[in-house]
Write a protein that holds these residues in place. Structure first.
Motif, PDB file in Angstrom:
ATOM      1  N   GLY A 188       0.803  -1.221   0.000  1.00 40.94           N
ATOM      2  CA  GLY A 188       0.000   0.000   0.000  1.00 40.94           C
ATOM      3  C   GLY A 188       0.829   1.261   0.000  1.00 40.94           C
ATOM      4  N   GLY A 189       2.014   1.225   0.574  1.00 41.08           N
ATOM      5  CA  GLY A 189       2.844   2.424   0.621  1.00 41.08           C
ATOM      6  C   GLY A 189       3.585   2.723  -0.669  1.00 41.08           C
ATOM      7  N   ALA A 190       3.631   1.767  -1.598  1.00 37.95           N
ATOM      8  CA  ALA A 190       4.332   1.986  -2.869  1.00 37.95           C
ATOM      9  C   ALA A 190       3.498   2.884  -3.784  1.00 37.95           C
ATOM     10  CB  ALA A 190       4.613   0.652  -3.554  1.00 37.95           C
ATOM     11  N   ALA A 191       4.155   3.808  -4.459  1.00 35.86           N
ATOM     12  CA  ALA A 191       3.467   4.724  -5.373  1.00 35.86           C
ATOM     13  C   ALA A 191       3.130   4.024  -6.686  1.00 35.86           C
ATOM     14  CB  ALA A 191       4.329   5.954  -5.644  1.00 35.86           C
ATOM     15  N   PHE A 200      -1.415   5.867  -1.632  1.00 33.47           N
ATOM     16  CA  PHE A 200      -2.538   5.539  -0.758  1.00 33.47           C
ATOM     17  C   PHE A 200      -2.103   5.634   0.701  1.00 33.47           C
ATOM     18  CE2 PHE A 200      -4.091   3.867  -4.661  1.00 33.47           C
ATOM     19  CZ  PHE A 200      -5.480   3.825  -4.549  1.00 33.47           C
ATOM     20  N   ALA A 201      -3.069   5.924   1.568  1.00 28.99           N
ATOM     21  CA  ALA A 201      -2.853   5.961   3.012  1.00 28.99           C
ATOM     22  C   ALA A 201      -4.181   5.667   3.696  1.00 28.99           C
ATOM     23  CB  ALA A 201      -2.300   7.308   3.465  1.00 28.99           C
ATOM     24  N   ALA A 233      -5.357  -3.908   6.064  1.00 32.55           N
ATOM     25  CA  ALA A 233      -5.512  -4.907   5.014  1.00 32.55           C
ATOM     26  C   ALA A 233      -6.029  -4.288   3.717  1.00 32.55           C
ATOM     27  CB  ALA A 233      -6.453  -6.017   5.485  1.00 32.55           C
ATOM     28  N   MET A 234      -6.991  -3.374   3.840  1.00 31.91           N
ATOM     29  CA  MET A 234      -7.548  -2.732   2.650  1.00 31.91           C
ATOM     30  C   MET A 234      -6.595  -1.714   2.048  1.00 31.91           C
ATOM     31  SD  MET A 234     -10.378  -4.118   1.982  1.00 31.91           S
ATOM     32  CE  MET A 234     -10.992  -2.945   0.766  1.00 31.91           C
ATOM     33  N   TRP A 235      -5.591  -1.305   2.779  1.00 27.35           N
ATOM     34  CA  TRP A 235      -4.593  -0.356   2.267  1.00 27.35           C
ATOM     35  C   TRP A 235      -3.930  -0.916   1.015  1.00 27.35           C
ATOM     36  CZ3 TRP A 235       0.013   1.671   5.764  1.00 27.35           C
ATOM     37  CH2 TRP A 235       0.672   2.694   5.087  1.00 27.35           C
ATOM     38  N   GLY A 236      -3.359  -2.098   1.110  1.00 29.25           N
ATOM     39  CA  GLY A 236      -2.725  -2.714  -0.051  1.00 29.25           C
ATOM     40  C   GLY A 236      -3.725  -3.220  -1.065  1.00 29.25           C
ATOM     41  N   ARG A 279      -4.836  -0.344  -3.332  1.00 32.70           N
ATOM     42  CA  ARG A 279      -3.721   0.015  -4.203  1.00 32.70           C
ATOM     43  C   ARG A 279      -3.583  -0.987  -5.343  1.00 32.70           C
ATOM     44  NH1 ARG A 279       1.323  -1.693  -6.456  1.00 32.70           N
ATOM     45  NH2 ARG A 279       2.609   0.166  -6.734  1.00 32.70           N
ATOM     46  N   ALA A 280      -3.754  -2.286  -5.047  1.00 33.53           N
ATOM     47  CA  ALA A 280      -3.662  -3.322  -6.083  1.00 33.53           C
ATOM     48  C   ALA A 280      -4.818  -3.210  -7.077  1.00 33.53           C
ATOM     49  CB  ALA A 280      -3.637  -4.704  -5.437  1.00 33.53           C
ATOM     50  N   HIS A 281      -6.026  -2.866  -6.588  1.00 36.97           N
ATOM     51  CA  HIS A 281      -7.165  -2.708  -7.498  1.00 36.97           C
ATOM     52  C   HIS A 281      -6.925  -1.568  -8.493  1.00 36.97           C
ATOM     53  CE1 HIS A 281      -9.415  -5.808  -5.752  1.00 36.97           C
ATOM     54  NE2 HIS A 281      -9.994  -5.160  -4.767  1.00 36.97           N
ATOM     55  N   LEU A 282      -6.426  -0.441  -7.999  1.00 33.75           N
ATOM     56  CA  LEU A 282      -6.167   0.682  -8.897  1.00 33.75           C
ATOM     57  C   LEU A 282      -5.063   0.343  -9.888  1.00 33.75           C
ATOM     58  CD1 LEU A 282      -6.761   3.570  -9.728  1.00 33.75           C
ATOM     59  CD2 LEU A 282      -5.128   4.354  -7.990  1.00 33.75           C
TER      60      LEU A 282
END
Length: 253
Positions: free
Chosen positions: A51-54, A115-116, A127-130, A133-136
């Motif tokens: 989730g922290g990766a741009a 994302f944050a 859990a939804m953080w990553g 990000r994966a969905h986008l």
């Protein structure tokens, strides 16, 4: 044994009339210090590396943020999405609803999205953080390059064809095509191709599925695979995207 139970046992031991002499030295710290309330692990919760990766947005893809009107009265058990992201590209358009506790920052100059979440200590939010990000990332890849699933048929007489009509199922939308499977049953298996998915058969034993939505194309591939899952003795079945299976030794009686 928990810390509270151990502390109560020590206190009962100190007040016991059967105890002779002074308190042992190694038991003194248990009575002089208050009950420990901190957890065994003192390390802070790990942040989501995914989730922290741009996310890098290609030049041909555009992102549009649309805010949702929030209801006046909110139920505690229901999380209303606060906005949706419309992803447009040369292959199509997709939308992604963002939960209220997820924050999205988009830098148009560098074309990067991050994302944050509001509280990283909450397990569901972390859990939804990553996940968001994966969905986008999948949506951006789908509208720019597309998603592909290749199904391979292994077995004597196993093959598939794409038909414009079907006899066992009704079309769900005008112009719908159907996948006809012959995988060892006494009758052909007919499955309607979902809307937005393009199917072709470059070979009688292969099916190529293409779509901008990864969830739709992979779900349809799983439905086809469920009719003849790979078995570990002869290695026959329907394999998805280079799937392999380890063969077992034959049972000899």
């Amino acid at each position: 044994m928990s810390c509270s139970l151990t502390q109560s046992c020590f206190r009962q031991l100190a007040r016991s009339p059967l105890r002779q002499g002074p308190l042992p030295v190694y038991l003194a710290p248990a009575f002089s210090h208050p009950l420990r309330t901190q957890p065994f692990s003192t390390t802070s919760p790990a942040h989501s590396r995914v989730g922290g990766a741009a996310i890098s947005v290609p030049p041909e893809v555009s992102l549009k943020f649309v805010d949702f009107p929030q209801p006046k009265t909110k139920a505690k058990s229901i999380d209303y999405p606060k906005m949706t992201i419309e992803v447009k590209g040369p292959l199509g358009e997709l939308s992604l609803n963002i939960p209220s506790y997820v924050k999205v920052d988009y830098d148009e100059a560098q074309r990067k999205a991050t994302f944050a979440v509001e509280d990283t200590l909450v397990t569901h939010q972390r859990a939804m953080w990553g996940t968001m990000r994966a969905h986008l990332q999948n949506h951006i890849l789908g509208v720019s390059e597309g998603h592909i699933c290749i199904l391979s048929f292994v077995g004597v007489g196993y093959r598939a064809t794409i038909e414009s009509t079907a006899t066992t199922v009704e079309p769900e939308y005008p112009g719908q095509q159907f996948v006809s499977l012959k995988v060892g049953y006494s009758h052909p298996i007919e499955l309607g191709i979902p809307k937005g998915v393009k199917a072709s058969t470059p070979q009688p034993t292969r099916i190529l599925l293409e779509s901008v939505d990864k969830q739709v194309v992979t779900k349809f591939a799983a439905e086809i695979r469920a009719w003849r899952k790979p078995e570990p003795y002869k290695g026959k079945g329907i394999f998805v995207n280079g799937e392999t299976i380890r063969l077992k030794d034959k049972k000899i009686r």
